[in-house]
Enzyme design. Structure first.
Site, PDB file in Angstrom:
ATOM      1  N   HIS A 131       0.810  -1.217   0.000  1.00  0.00           N
ATOM      2  CA  HIS A 131       0.000   0.000   0.000  1.00  0.00           C
ATOM      3  C   HIS A 131       0.844   1.268   0.000  1.00  0.00           C
ATOM      4  O   HIS A 131       0.302   2.371  -0.070  1.00  0.00           O
ATOM      5  CB  HIS A 131      -0.966   0.004   1.193  1.00  0.00           C
ATOM      6  CG  HIS A 131      -2.205  -0.781   0.928  1.00  0.00           C
ATOM      7  ND1 HIS A 131      -3.379  -0.204   0.503  1.00  0.00           N
ATOM      8  CD2 HIS A 131      -2.436  -2.112   0.971  1.00  0.00           C
ATOM      9  CE1 HIS A 131      -4.294  -1.147   0.325  1.00  0.00           C
ATOM     10  NE2 HIS A 131      -3.741  -2.317   0.602  1.00  0.00           N
TER      11      HIS A 131
ATOM     12  N   HIS B 292       7.049  -7.680   4.104  1.00  0.00           N
ATOM     13  CA  HIS B 292       5.611  -7.475   4.067  1.00  0.00           C
ATOM     14  C   HIS B 292       4.851  -8.621   3.424  1.00  0.00           C
ATOM     15  O   HIS B 292       3.811  -9.042   3.890  1.00  0.00           O
ATOM     16  CB  HIS B 292       5.259  -6.168   3.358  1.00  0.00           C
ATOM     17  CG  HIS B 292       3.795  -5.912   3.328  1.00  0.00           C
ATOM     18  ND1 HIS B 292       3.093  -5.510   4.436  1.00  0.00           N
ATOM     19  CD2 HIS B 292       2.885  -6.060   2.345  1.00  0.00           C
ATOM     20  CE1 HIS B 292       1.823  -5.407   4.119  1.00  0.00           C
ATOM     21  NE2 HIS B 292       1.664  -5.729   2.855  1.00  0.00           N
TER      22      HIS B 292
ATOM     23  N   ASP C 110      -7.654  12.044 -13.438  1.00  0.00           N
ATOM     24  CA  ASP C 110      -7.842  13.313 -12.754  1.00  0.00           C
ATOM     25  C   ASP C 110      -6.538  13.696 -12.064  1.00  0.00           C
ATOM     26  O   ASP C 110      -6.417  13.696 -10.849  1.00  0.00           O
ATOM     27  CB  ASP C 110      -8.972  13.153 -11.721  1.00  0.00           C
ATOM     28  CG  ASP C 110      -9.125  14.387 -10.839  1.00  0.00           C
ATOM     29  OD1 ASP C 110      -9.522  14.205  -9.674  1.00  0.00           O
ATOM     30  OD2 ASP C 110      -8.826  15.502 -11.314  1.00  0.00           O
TER      31      ASP C 110
ATOM     32  N   ASP D 189      -4.943  16.311 -11.437  1.00  0.00           N
ATOM     33  CA  ASP D 189      -4.792  17.391 -10.454  1.00  0.00           C
ATOM     34  C   ASP D 189      -5.679  17.181  -9.245  1.00  0.00           C
ATOM     35  O   ASP D 189      -5.862  18.079  -8.433  1.00  0.00           O
ATOM     36  CB  ASP D 189      -5.064  18.757 -11.107  1.00  0.00           C
ATOM     37  CG  ASP D 189      -6.470  18.835 -11.665  1.00  0.00           C
ATOM     38  OD1 ASP D 189      -6.847  19.889 -12.193  1.00  0.00           O
ATOM     39  OD2 ASP D 189      -7.200  17.820 -11.577  1.00  0.00           O
TER      40      ASP D 189
ATOM     41  N   ASP E  71     -23.720  13.207 -15.711  1.00  0.00           N
ATOM     42  CA  ASP E  71     -23.336  14.611 -15.560  1.00  0.00           C
ATOM     43  C   ASP E  71     -24.517  15.341 -14.945  1.00  0.00           C
ATOM     44  O   ASP E  71     -25.313  15.966 -15.631  1.00  0.00           O
ATOM     45  CB  ASP E  71     -22.960  15.170 -16.930  1.00  0.00           C
ATOM     46  CG  ASP E  71     -22.683  16.664 -16.863  1.00  0.00           C
ATOM     47  OD1 ASP E  71     -22.501  17.192 -15.740  1.00  0.00           O
ATOM     48  OD2 ASP E  71     -22.648  17.302 -17.925  1.00  0.00           O
TER      49      ASP E  71
ATOM     50  N   ASN F 136     -25.089  17.969 -13.138  1.00  0.00           N
ATOM     51  CA  ASN F 136     -25.395  19.395 -13.261  1.00  0.00           C
ATOM     52  C   ASN F 136     -25.134  19.918 -14.664  1.00  0.00           C
ATOM     53  O   ASN F 136     -25.097  21.118 -14.897  1.00  0.00           O
ATOM     54  CB  ASN F 136     -24.626  20.204 -12.210  1.00  0.00           C
ATOM     55  CG  ASN F 136     -23.142  19.932 -12.307  1.00  0.00           C
ATOM     56  OD1 ASN F 136     -22.705  19.186 -13.177  1.00  0.00           O
ATOM     57  ND2 ASN F 136     -22.369  20.534 -11.428  1.00  0.00           N
TER      58      ASN F 136
END
Lengths: 162, 690
Positions: B241, B292, B602, B604, B642, B644
């Site tokens: 992780h 791990h 995405d 940013d 979508d 809105n």
């Protein structure tokens, strides 16, 4: 006659699947064995209600010649199927259970004190271990009165089951 | 056995010691009750395990998808090429100058009204302790200090070898902790119970510090701080992780962006690098290996020591697209043995996960192999814990130590001592083992991992002669006050909810199977048929007959109306009525992977992707997965999501359509949950799609 046999076959097949499901939950290594200490749990969750003594007898039937600490499915299945077919070790009806509590409460107060419950459960019958006793107390005892109102207790446990 | 059982019991009462018999009866009844609870507890655990396992199999699909994009997909337009590049930009190797920029903290001003902890470097032990205390009081560390700490951490880690070597002649005891997964309460509990790190008290944390829990940031800060303060005694191993792509999926990225809205991106960028610099394993006195992923027949310490560990950016993708001139070309990140199979630190080879030979074995086989990445948990029974010792793997451990040239000692393991503890339920005595060989222990330190009351956590102390001594705990005090019954109910409800979700996600397939068992078209099937059908669709290997009473409410004794059962499931899960049902189901089934891909796109971390990006993603993913959906359906779907109508899809809203707000719902904020609406009537078998 043929119909009856067919019906029994279907029942046996159903039982086999049920038993297999229950067994597999404890088959941690996926090798068709379970620890002998889990057998009680398995048998009881299949709807049976044996006493400790009856359980020991049953275990003796399914254990290996030389006990390994593990029970194999191949041995367990036929024995358990018979138990289910014969409807052995039926669960205890609610009214009988209530009467058992009443036997321990001869003055008919409707409750047992914590000390009384402890005494009976750890000294009579097939005594509880300390852990079993603690667990029962945690759910049964009303902390304010330090007693168990057994009628309510039974009712609560029964709802839980369904 | 005679006629009515009532008569039998009555007869028994009339004779002999009444009290004795009465007690025996009550005990018999009670033992059955607890047995059934025990069964439910085990079934619940199995549900969680199989769903977690299925989730990891899911991740394999994602890995396959990326490999497919790299190896086989030819973009047919610049637009597509650009889109693809977006998905792989994360693989870019950060230059040192960039790292300097991302680590820049000096320009960040700390406001005067900031009341949280402050750090100055070089760090002193008091700072680290103060940090723990501050976090315990729910304070948040300012971004400036976070970046500063990460910067120093990175400098420190770079000089460490792949394998930490620890010697117990310096510290008197060494404590090993397993997965924490963002559960700060457990870390604080461990320090409280076991003592803070010090030159006399060494610690090893074996990876998986982040994701899932809500305080991953704070855990990292504490662990890194102590590592800087006690570099000889405090050691961290990388877990699977500690990986920015996994974090996208399992919540750490979200947590960072939520807590650090302005500087979160910087923090993530430097963290990505810091993770790559974490050591892979720790070796104590050349005798105990802490790793791990556990060990397998492929573990090779020599190889592990020689890897360029910094190159392993993520386990989810091990290749990257080579673009002329545009990106830095990265070589195969994982080192491969001569047989062409990589040797990851994060997982034993026998499991099928990214960068290992992809063998999608059955859950049964997986359980038989018993890897250590799935939380075996610190179970509540000492005997279960003892069973976690795997004899066969010990031989491998010794073999690989031989390979690495270490002397191997075949001493007999001494019985682990046990100490009664003041805290109720905090510790349990261990049975002495009969193992001749060294043991392999699976340690998991996140208590209540699935749900409050689901499991205990544990840590191991290695005392003189390195005998292990295990301590179990449960950090949440609430559970101590619940009865066993209540504890099991809570956890069970959580498991069942997750299971119902899964069932819903396969509604169409289930309907098909049910129909097969209903040749006469009565609309009814038996419970037995139901169990068979469900297993054949879900392949979870669960004891469906045991679970049936909790999943199916049926007025009749033995049969159920399957169509209405499926409809009820849908009502629980669906939230928006304007999304066409079977498509929704398909998306639902793949939502984890889709979410991950969306978050990668995405870049940013704004939480939004464009409609185009959504369509492209879905098109690529579905064609790879052989899901046949017409283009116009996808367009419709995108547009309906979508909400809105601004040309962008809010990722979280999209996921909310699938009722992924279970967390807040389970915490009792029922009023915050979106209301259920009815779905289309014949949603389940729409012609023309898939």
């Amino acid at each position: 006659m043929a119909d009856d046999k067919e019906r029994e076959d279907i029942t046996v097949a159903e039982f086999h699947k049920k038993i297999k499901d229950a067994f597999e939950v404890f088959d941690h290594e996926a090798n068709n064995t379970v620890d002998v200490r889990e057998i009680g749990t398995i048998i009881r969750s299949l709807g049976c209600c044996p006493s400790e003594g009856e359980l020991h007898d049953l275990i003796a039937e399914v254990e290996e010649e030389e006990p390994t600490g593990y029970i194999r499915f191949e041995k367990f299945l036929p024995v358990m199927t018979e138990v289910l077919l014969e409807r052995r070790y039926r669960p205890i009806p609610e009214d009988i259970l209530l009467r058992a509590f009443e036997v321990l409460d001869p003055s008919k107060r409707g409750f047992l004190l914590k000390e009384e419950l402890i005494k009976y459960m750890t000294e009579e019958g097939e005594p509880f271990s300390q852990e079993e006793m603690e667990e029962m107390l945690s759910a049964a005892i009303d902390p304010e009165s330090n007693s168990v109102h057994y009628k309510d207790y039974i009712a609560m446990m029964v709802i839980d089951e369904s | 056995m005679g006629s009515g059982t009532s008569t039998q019991h009555h007869f028994a009462f009339q004779n002999a010691e009444k009290a004795f018999k009465a007690a025996a009866l009550i005990q018999r009844w009670y033992r059955r009750y607890t047995a059934r609870l025990e069964m439910r507890r085990h079934c619940t655990w199995r549900i969680f395990q199989s769903i977690e396992y299925a989730g990891q199999q899911d991740q394999v699909k994602l890995h396959d998808f990326f490999s497919y994009l790299v190896d086989h997909f030819t973009p047919s337009s610049n637009h597509e090429r650009d889109f693809l590049d977006r998905m792989f930009t994360e693989d870019r190797f950060p230059q040192d100058s960039e790292m300097e920029k991302f680590g820049d903290y000096e320009s960040i001003e700390v406001p005067d009204n900031y009341t949280g902890p402050r750090l100055s470097f070089p760090l002193l032990p008091d700072h680290a302790t103060a940090l723990v205390e501050a976090f315990r009081l729910k304070q948040q560390l300012h971004a400036r200090y976070v970046l500063n700490l990460l910067h120093e951490t990175r400098k420190h880690l770079i000089q460490l070898p792949n394998i930490n070597r620890v010697s117990t002649c310096y510290s008197e005891e060494i404590t090993v902790c397993g997965d924490l997964h963002g559960q700060l309460d457990d870390l604080i509990f461990i320090f409280h119970k076991n003592g803070l790190p010090s030159p006399e008290r060494a610690y090893v944390f074996n990876g998986d510090f982040v994701d899932r829990g809500k305080d991953s940031v704070e855990i990292l800060m504490v662990l890194f701080a102590f590592m800087l303060v006690y570099p000889k005694e405090f050691h961290l191993n990388r877990g699977n992780h500690e990986d920015h792509l996994v974090n996208l999926r399992y919540g750490f990225t979200k947590e960072v962006m939520h807590k650090y809205k302005t500087h979160g991106k910087k923090i993530l960028k430097i963290l990505k690098d810091v993770f790559c610099w974490l050591p892979l394993a720790t070796l104590v006195d050349e005798k105990v290996l802490i790793l791990h992923g556990g060990v397998s027949d492929m573990t090779d310490l020599e190889l592990l020591a020689k890897l360029d560990r910094h190159k392993i950016v993520s386990t989810m993708r091990h290749k990257t697209r080579k673009e002329n001139g545009k990106q830095v070309k990265k070589e195969e990140a994982n080192q491969k043995s001569s047989a062409g199979r990589p040797t990851p630190w994060f997982l034993p080879q026998s499991r099928s996960l990214p960068a290992s030979p992809l063998r999608l074995g059955s859950l049964q086989a997986h359980r038989a192999g018993r890897s250590s990445s799935i939380p075996c948990g610190a179970p509540r029974d000492a005997k279960e814990l003892a069973r976690q010792v795997r004899r066969s793997v010990d031989l491998e451990l010794d073999r690989c130590r031989q390979q690495a040239g270490f002397p191997v000692s075949w001493g007999k393991e001494e019985a682990s001592p046990c100490t009664p503890e003041a805290d109720s339920g905090a510790e349990e005595p261990l049975e002495p083992t009969q193992e001749e060989w060294r043991q392999v222990l699976t340690i998991f330190s996140a208590s209540n991992y699935y749900e409050v009351g689901s499991n205990r956590g544990a840590y191991v102390k290695l005392g003189p002669a390195l005998t292990p001594y295990i301590v179990q705990y449960q950090a949440n005090k609430v559970t101590h006050m619940l009865t066993m019954r209540q504890r099991i109910s809570r956890v069970e409800e959580s498991a069942l909810r997750a299971l119902r979700e899964k069932l819903f996600a396969h509604s169409s397939d289930l309907l098909g199977e049910f129909k097969k068992h209903d040749a006469d078209k009565t609309g009814l099937i038996t419970f037995s048929d139901w169990a068979e059908a469900v297993e054949s669709v879900l392949h979870l290997g669960l004891p469906w007959r045991m679970l049936r009473p909790q999943l199916v409410n049926s007025p009749t004794d033995n049969t159920l109306e399957y169509k209405s059962w499926l409809e009820d499931l849908a009502k629980e899960q669906l939230n928006r009525e304007n999304i066409q049902s079977s498509l929704l189901e398909t998306l639902y089934r793949n939502r984890s992977n889709l979410e991950t891909i969306f978050r990668i796109i995405d870049s940013d971390h704004s939480g939004f992707i464009s409609l185009d990006e959504f369509r492209h993603t879905w098109k690529l993913f579905s064609s790879h997965m052989n899901i046949n959906i017409r283009d116009d359906c996808i367009c419709d779907l995108a547009r309906s999501i979508d909400f809105n109508k601004d040309g962008h899809i809010d990722i979280n809203e999209f996921l909310e359509a699938f009722r992924l707000v279970e967390q807040s719902c389970s915490e009792g904020n029922a009023s915050d949950c979106p209301q259920t609406t009815n779905t289309n009537d014949n949603g389940c078998s729409k012609p023309g799609t898939h």
